[in-house]
Design an enzyme around this catalytic site. Structure first.
Site, PDB file in Angstrom:
ATOM      1  N   GLU F  33      48.751  55.831  75.053  1.00  0.00           N
ATOM      2  CA  GLU F  33      48.505  54.707  74.147  1.00  0.00           C
ATOM      3  C   GLU F  33      49.837  54.067  73.785  1.00  0.00           C
ATOM      4  O   GLU F  33      50.812  54.766  73.518  1.00  0.00           O
ATOM      5  CB  GLU F  33      47.848  55.272  72.872  1.00  0.00           C
ATOM      6  CG  GLU F  33      47.363  54.238  71.883  1.00  0.00           C
ATOM      7  CD  GLU F  33      46.919  54.893  70.562  1.00  0.00           C
ATOM      8  OE1 GLU F  33      47.512  55.923  70.158  1.00  0.00           O
ATOM      9  OE2 GLU F  33      45.993  54.373  69.934  1.00  0.00           O
ATOM     10  N   HIS F  35      52.821  52.677  71.819  1.00  0.00           N
ATOM     11  CA  HIS F  35      53.386  53.030  70.514  1.00  0.00           C
ATOM     12  C   HIS F  35      54.557  52.107  70.186  1.00  0.00           C
ATOM     13  O   HIS F  35      55.549  52.540  69.601  1.00  0.00           O
ATOM     14  CB  HIS F  35      53.842  54.494  70.509  1.00  0.00           C
ATOM     15  CG  HIS F  35      52.722  55.459  70.247  1.00  0.00           C
ATOM     16  ND1 HIS F  35      51.761  55.762  71.188  1.00  0.00           N
ATOM     17  CD2 HIS F  35      52.367  56.183  69.124  1.00  0.00           C
ATOM     18  CE1 HIS F  35      50.895  56.631  70.671  1.00  0.00           C
ATOM     19  NE2 HIS F  35      51.234  56.897  69.438  1.00  0.00           N
ATOM     20  N   ASP F  44      51.348  60.949  71.727  1.00  0.00           N
ATOM     21  CA  ASP F  44      50.163  61.680  71.271  1.00  0.00           C
ATOM     22  C   ASP F  44      49.874  62.914  72.128  1.00  0.00           C
ATOM     23  O   ASP F  44      49.079  63.777  71.723  1.00  0.00           O
ATOM     24  CB  ASP F  44      48.937  60.759  71.279  1.00  0.00           C
ATOM     25  CG  ASP F  44      49.030  59.670  70.211  1.00  0.00           C
ATOM     26  OD1 ASP F  44      50.036  59.634  69.475  1.00  0.00           O
ATOM     27  OD2 ASP F  44      48.101  58.848  70.127  1.00  0.00           O
ATOM     28  N   HIS F 120      45.902  62.473  68.399  1.00  0.00           N
ATOM     29  CA  HIS F 120      45.425  61.080  68.469  1.00  0.00           C
ATOM     30  C   HIS F 120      44.221  60.962  67.544  1.00  0.00           C
ATOM     31  O   HIS F 120      43.150  61.552  67.818  1.00  0.00           O
ATOM     32  CB  HIS F 120      45.044  60.789  69.923  1.00  0.00           C
ATOM     33  CG  HIS F 120      44.480  59.430  70.196  1.00  0.00           C
ATOM     34  ND1 HIS F 120      45.193  58.263  69.997  1.00  0.00           N
ATOM     35  CD2 HIS F 120      43.275  59.040  70.679  1.00  0.00           C
ATOM     36  CE1 HIS F 120      44.437  57.226  70.354  1.00  0.00           C
ATOM     37  NE2 HIS F 120      43.269  57.670  70.760  1.00  0.00           N
ATOM     38  N   GLU F 122      41.842  58.955  66.945  1.00  0.00           N
ATOM     39  CA  GLU F 122      40.531  58.540  67.445  1.00  0.00           C
ATOM     40  C   GLU F 122      39.783  59.647  68.165  1.00  0.00           C
ATOM     41  O   GLU F 122      38.570  59.543  68.390  1.00  0.00           O
ATOM     42  CB  GLU F 122      40.692  57.322  68.370  1.00  0.00           C
ATOM     43  CG  GLU F 122      41.053  56.042  67.661  1.00  0.00           C
ATOM     44  CD  GLU F 122      42.557  55.828  67.477  1.00  0.00           C
ATOM     45  OE1 GLU F 122      43.310  56.829  67.511  1.00  0.00           O
ATOM     46  OE2 GLU F 122      42.973  54.674  67.314  1.00  0.00           O
ATOM     47  N   HIS F 176      50.999  54.416  62.854  1.00  0.00           N
ATOM     48  CA  HIS F 176      51.009  54.343  64.321  1.00  0.00           C
ATOM     49  C   HIS F 176      52.295  53.701  64.842  1.00  0.00           C
ATOM     50  O   HIS F 176      52.544  52.527  64.617  1.00  0.00           O
ATOM     51  CB  HIS F 176      49.802  53.558  64.832  1.00  0.00           C
ATOM     52  CG  HIS F 176      49.770  53.506  66.326  1.00  0.00           C
ATOM     53  ND1 HIS F 176      49.387  54.577  67.105  1.00  0.00           N
ATOM     54  CD2 HIS F 176      50.139  52.527  67.189  1.00  0.00           C
ATOM     55  CE1 HIS F 176      49.495  54.246  68.367  1.00  0.00           C
ATOM     56  NE2 HIS F 176      49.951  53.018  68.449  1.00  0.00           N
ATOM     57  N   GLU F 181      55.931  59.143  63.801  1.00  0.00           N
ATOM     58  CA  GLU F 181      55.879  59.491  65.226  1.00  0.00           C
ATOM     59  C   GLU F 181      57.218  59.256  65.926  1.00  0.00           C
ATOM     60  O   GLU F 181      57.626  60.019  66.794  1.00  0.00           O
ATOM     61  CB  GLU F 181      54.776  58.686  65.927  1.00  0.00           C
ATOM     62  CG  GLU F 181      53.381  59.179  65.583  1.00  0.00           C
ATOM     63  CD  GLU F 181      52.297  58.366  66.255  1.00  0.00           C
ATOM     64  OE1 GLU F 181      51.462  58.954  66.947  1.00  0.00           O
ATOM     65  OE2 GLU F 181      52.269  57.122  66.072  1.00  0.00           O
TER      66      GLU F 181
END
Lengths: 252, 252, 252, 252, 252, 252
Positions: F33, F35, F44, F120, F122, F176, F181
Site C-alpha cells: 500500500e 505510504h 505494513d 494493516h 483494513e 497513515h 510508521e
C-alpha cells in the site's frame, strides 16, 4: 398477549426460554416483490410473520425470529418476474447462506428445532438446501437438529378454497397478487391494500416452460396473475384461521 | 438418421453447424436416483436425453449436448428422499455452477440459444439460477443469450393423462417411479426395467410440509411413490410422442 | 457379461452390492474437447468409461459410476486450447465441487473406496483437490475414505509405446488426438473416427511457458498435436489390454 | 544495481515506471514445503524470486512483485506429500483467488502484462485458472491483459541437465529436494543449506497413480525424492544462468 | 407523514418515485445481538431504521428499504461476544453477499444512489466490501453507482457527548448497551427497555488484542460494556435529533 | 541470534520445535500500500514481521511464519484509498480464505496457538473471520485452537504517544504514512525511506462517512494522511521497544 418475537426480548429472558433446548424457533422467510398496483411489496414477509406469531401465541414453546425479508428471484409464472420495479430479490446462494448461518447461530443458543414458514414460492428449494446443510453440519458436532419447512398455503384445504372462490378456483399457480394474498393482507394490514387500484385481469396463462431472459409480455402489465377483485378481509380470516389452526396443531 | 449428439461429431463438422449462431443446444439434465426395485437409477437422465434426441432429429438446427447426469438432492415427497442407496446427488450450488459453466462454454462457440430439458423435478430452481446468471454474464460481454428451461412432463396433456391412467390419476406429485416414468422406460430402455420386481403400493400421502433430516417412514420402502404396475411400453410411447411432438413444434 | 454400470441397476440390487462397504466405485472423468477433424469430441469420456467397465468386469467388487463428461479447460500444450469450437469445458472449481459432491453422495451408501479414472490431463489437479477434501470431510464424520486417482495413460509401458510407435515416439505431451487416442477409439468406437479426415501434422513444438489469452497460432489448425495417421484398431487393443490388465490387477 | 522489487519503491516512483502500461509485472509464486533435512522450507519461494529479480535487472521494463509464499498442497510424487511437518499449503481455490485478486489489483495501476514465475509444481493448474479468469474479467472492462506463466525448470536445457548430472539424470519427477534445487540454493542462499545433513537416498519410485489419504511409506523418510549429495553451488549457477538468460531473452 | 418505507408502497407508486434515477435508497443494516438484561435484542436494527425513516421524511427523494436484521458476528470488545444467548449473527461473506445482491436488485429498478445506515459496528468492513463490489460490478454494465456508508454514531458531536455524559464519557468502545443505545431505545421503543433490570457495571476494560475462541470472563456477565443506568429518553432525543439533522442535511 | 523464521529452518528442526504442541506460530499479515512519496510500499508487511521476529527472539517457544504480504483493500480514511498506484490489495474473502488455510495447515503440524500480528488496519475484520472459522473447524476434529489477533499499534501507550508527538497527536486515524510508521521504518529499513521526499501536509480531515467509489479529492495527493516530517529513527525505536516488550511479555 404473550411476547413471541424473540428480538423483542432481552437476552436473559430469551435464554430462560431456550436453554432447555425444547423451544422451537419459527423463522418467517419472504420476499420483497410486486403484488400488483393495489398492494404493498411485502405480503410475502408480513403474512408468514403474522402466521408465525399467531401460531407461537398458541404454543408453550415457540419463539418467532426476525423475518428474512429479501428472497429468491421472482419467476414469471409464479411471481410476475424479476424485472418488475420493486421486486428486489437476491441470488439463490445468498439466500441459502444467509438462512443457513441464521439457523446455525440459533443452534449455538441451545435450540434444536426450527420451523421455517415460507411466504414466497421461489424460496423453497434454497430453503431446502439451507436446512439440509445445517442438519449435516450440526451432526458433525454431534448435534441432532430438526428443521421443518413449510409454505403456509399448503395448509389451505379444498373446502376453504371452495369457500373463498365460489365461482371456481383458477389454481395455485396464478394466485400471485390475487384473491388469496389480497384477502389475507386486507385482514392483517388493510392499510397496505388499496382495493380502488385493483386491476381486473383474467387468470394468466403460460406456456409449459420458462425462458431467460424472461419475456415481460407473458405477464399482465399489472403484475398480478389473477384478479384480486373478489378479495375480502373475511376471506383472509378464513384462510388464516385454517393455516394457523393446522400449523399450531401440528407443531406445538 | 441424423447425427444429433454433438459429442459424437468432430469439431470441424460441429463448427460448421453452429458457427452462424442459429443452432440450438439442447441440454438434458437429470439425476441418479432410485426409482423403485423394478427400474434402473438413471431414468431422469435417459428420458430427457431420449426426448432431446428425438426433438433434435426433427429440427434443422438443434444439437444435443452430453447429459448432465448427477442432479440436485432427491426430496422425500418428489423422489423418495436423499437417503436411499443409489440416489447419488450433488448440492444445489454444484449443479448450478456446473450447468452455468457448460452454458458459457457453448456460448464461446457462437451458440446463442439453449434448450434445457430437465428430467428431475428437484433440479428446477438451480437450473433457473444457472440460466439467469448465464444470461446476465453474457450481457456483460454484449451478447444476448436465450435459455429455455422445461421439464418434459409439463408437456403432457390432460387427455394423455386420462388415457394413461384410465382408473384415475393420483397426481403428478407421486409419479416418482410410477406408471409414467416406468412406461417411458419400458418404451426406450426395456432392458432397464424388470416388471416382475414391481412393488404395488397405494399412492403415497404426505403431510403439507418437509422435515430435515427426512423421515424415511414417510416413504414406501420400495421407493416408488405410486404403483408402476399398470405401466406399459405403449403408454410410454403415447407420452413420449406427445412430449416430443409438442417440444419439437414449439422450439424447432 | 456382468452388469457393472451402477446406474443401470435398480437400487435394491445396488444396495446388495455395496452395503458391506467393500465395493469400489469406479468414476470415469473426462472432457468434451476437440480431438482433430477425424474424431468425435468425447474420447476423454469414452476411453476411461470403457476401461472402467472392462476393469470392473474382471473384479468381484467394483461398480462403475456414470461418467462426468465436462472437464477442466483444455490447455494449448496438452489439448489444443480452450478456444476450439467443440471444446466445452468448465472451471476448476465447478469440476472440483461436482466431483467432491458425487464422492460424498456415494459415501452415504456405505462406499469407502473410489477409483477415479481420468481421461483428460487438465482435470488432474482439480481431481486431486476433490479427493483430498472428500477424505478430510469424511474424517470429520469418523469415516476413513480411500480415493485412488489415475490417468489411464500412466499405465502404458515403454514396451507398448515402442510397439505402437515403431518409428519413434514424439512424447506424451503431444499425444492429443494422435496415434494413441485415435487407436483406442478405432478399437472401441470405430463409428466415431473417420480416418479419411486425418490431417497429417508433424508433432507440435511449444515454448517452455504458457500464455493467456492463448495464442491459436501455436497449435496446428487441425487441433491434433501430432499425426494420428498411423493409428489402428490393433494398436488400440494393445494399449487397452495393457491398461485394463494392470489396473485390474492393481486394484481388484 | 537497479531497484527491481516494486514493494521497495515509493508509489510515485512506481507510478512513473508503470503508467504507460508497458511495464511487465513479474510475480514469483512458491510454497512453504519441506525439502529434506538439509534445506530450508522456502526454496520454492526464494528461487523464483531470485530469478525474477535477476531477469528484471536485465530488462528496461520489468518490476518484481512481492512473492506469494504459500502454495498449493504438496503431492507425494512431486513434493513428498502434504503430511510432512513444515509443509504448509493452502487449498486450490485460496491460491487461485489470491493470485487472481493480485493480478487484478496490478491491472488497476495500468499494468497489462504479467510474468508469473512458478517455483512449485503443484501450483500450476491453479495459476492457469487464476490467469485465465483474470484475462476474461479484464476483457469485460475492455482491457486486454496478457499473462505469461512459466515454471523456471522448463527453461533448463538437456545440455545443462547432462552437465549437472554427469552420472545420469533420474528425471524431473524426483528432483524434489535433490541436486537441482539444492544446487540453486547453495548458490543463492548457502546459509539455508546444510550439506552435512544430506540424506543419501536412491531416486524414489512411485506407482502410476495417486492415493488419498496419501501413504507416507511411499516417500523416503527424509522427504527428498532423490539424493542431493552431488549438489554444488557451481551447478546452481549453471542452472540459474541458463534460466535467467533464456527468460530474460524471451520476455524482456 | 410521508410514506417512506418502500416495502409499504405498491410497485406502481414505487416506480413513479424511482424511475428518474434520482431517488436515494436508504438501507438500514443491523444485528440481532444481546444488549444487556434491560433491553431487547434488536436496537442495532431499530435505531438505524428509525433514523433512516426520519431522514427520508425530510427529503424529497429518499426511500427506506427493509432493514437487514442479521449482521456480522458480535465481537467481545464491541458487542460482548458471539457466545451470548440471543446474539444471532451471520458470517462475513453471508452478510456481504446478501447486501451486495440487494444493492444490485435495487439498481435494476433504475436506482443509482444508496445510503447504507449501519447500526452494528462489526458490520462495517463487510458492508465496505459489498459496496465496493457492487460499484465495480455496475461499472461493467456501464452504470455509475454511488454508495454512501455510515454508522450513525459517527454523526454525534463532542458537544452532545458532553451533554449526554455530564460525568465523563468512557469512550465509544464500551458504549454497547450503555447510555447511548439505551437512551435512544427509551426514546423510540420504550416498550423494549426495562430500566428496572439495568445492571450497573463499571466501563469494561480490555487488553489490546482479541482472542479466539473468545474468553467470556473478559465481559461483564450482564453483557453491557458500560452502565446504562443514566440513560433517559431525553438524551435519546438529543442524540437522534443531531444524527438525523446532520445526515439529512448532508445527503438530502 | 536465534533462528526464528520457520521458513528458514529445515523440516526436521522445525518438527523438533513444534511437535509437543507448545510452540506459538507468529503470523505477520500486512499489505502492499502506498505510504507517501517518501516511503516504500511495504511498511505494513515489514513492521509486523520485524516485531514478530524480535518478540520471537525473546521467547522460548515462538516461530515466525512467512508474512502474508497482500492485504485487504486500502480505505480512504485509513490508508488513502484503493485507487493509488502501488496500492495492491485483495478482496476480503481472498484474504480470509488464504489466512484460514494457512492456520489450518500449521495446525496439521501439531501447532495449537497462533499470534497474528496485523500491520494493516483494513485487514482486521477479515482476520477475525479467518480466526473464528479456524477455531470452529478445528473443534469439529476435536482440537482446541487458540488464535490471538493484534494490531501492533494498540500496544503503544499514551506516554509514548506524547513523547513521539511533543506538539500534540492528531490521532490514530490519520497516522497513515505519518510520523509513526515513518519513524519505525527509519529505524528498521532506513534504505526504504527518503526523508527528502517528505510532503508536509496538515492532518487529513474526513467527513463521518465513506463513499464508494471513493473520492480521491478527500485525500492529500501525496497519499499520507498526516505529515511524516518529524519522524526519526529514535522515535521508531521508542515505539518498537514498547510494542515488542509488551507483546513479548504478554504472550511468551
Amino acid at each position: 398477549m404473550k411476547k413471541v418475537k424473540l428480538a423483542e426480548m432481552d437476552w436473559v429472558s430469551y435464554h430462560d426460554r431456550v436453554k432447555d433446548g425444547r423451544c422451537k424457533i419459527v423463522m418467517p422467510v419472504g420476499a420483497i416483490e410486486q403484488h400488483g398496483p393495489h398492494m404493498s411489496l411485502n405480503p410475502d414477509v408480513l403474512i408468514p410473520e403474522h402466521i408465525a406469531c399467531r401460531v407461537a401465541e398458541r404454543s408453550k414453546n415457540m419463539l418467532v425470529a426476525p423475518p428474512i425479508a429479501y428472497g429468491y428471484k421472482s419467476q414469471v409464472k409464479s411471481g410476475g418476474g424479476n424485472f418488475f420495479p420493486g421486486t428486489t430479490c437476491v441470488s439463490g446462494r445468498s439466500l441459502e447462506e444467509y438462512v443457513y448461518d441464521v439457523i446455525l447461530a440459533f443452534l449455538e443458543h441451545g435450540n434444536r428445532e426450527f420451523l421455517i414458514i415460507n411466504g414466497h414460492f421461489e424460496n423453497s428449494m434454497f430453503l431446502v438446501e439451507a436446512a439440509d446443510r445445517a442438519v449435516k453440519y450440526a451432526r458433525l458436532s454431534g448435534i441432532e437438529l430438526k428443521v421443518v419447512l413449510l409454505s403456509y398455503w399448503d395448509f389451505i384445504s379444498e373446502a376453504t378454497v371452495k369457500k373463498v372462490f365460489p365461482d371456481g378456483f383458477s389454481g395455485w399457480a396464478v394466485e400471485h397478487g390475487g384473491v388469496l394474498e389480497t384477502s389475507i393482507m386486507l385482514r392483517i394490514h388493510p392499510d397496505l391494500v388499496d382495493m380502488s387500484k385493483v386491476v381486473d385481469v383474467p387468470p394468466a396463462e403460460f406456456p409449459p416452460y420458462d425462458v431467460f431472459p424472461p419475456d415481460p409480455t407473458w405477464v399482465p402489465s399489472s403484475g398480478t396473475l389473477s384478479s384480486p377483485s373478489q378479495a375480502t378481509s373475511e376471506k383472509g380470516e378464513w384462510i388464516l384461521a385454517e393455516c394457523i389452526e393446522k400449523i399450531a396443531e401440528t407443531f406445538s
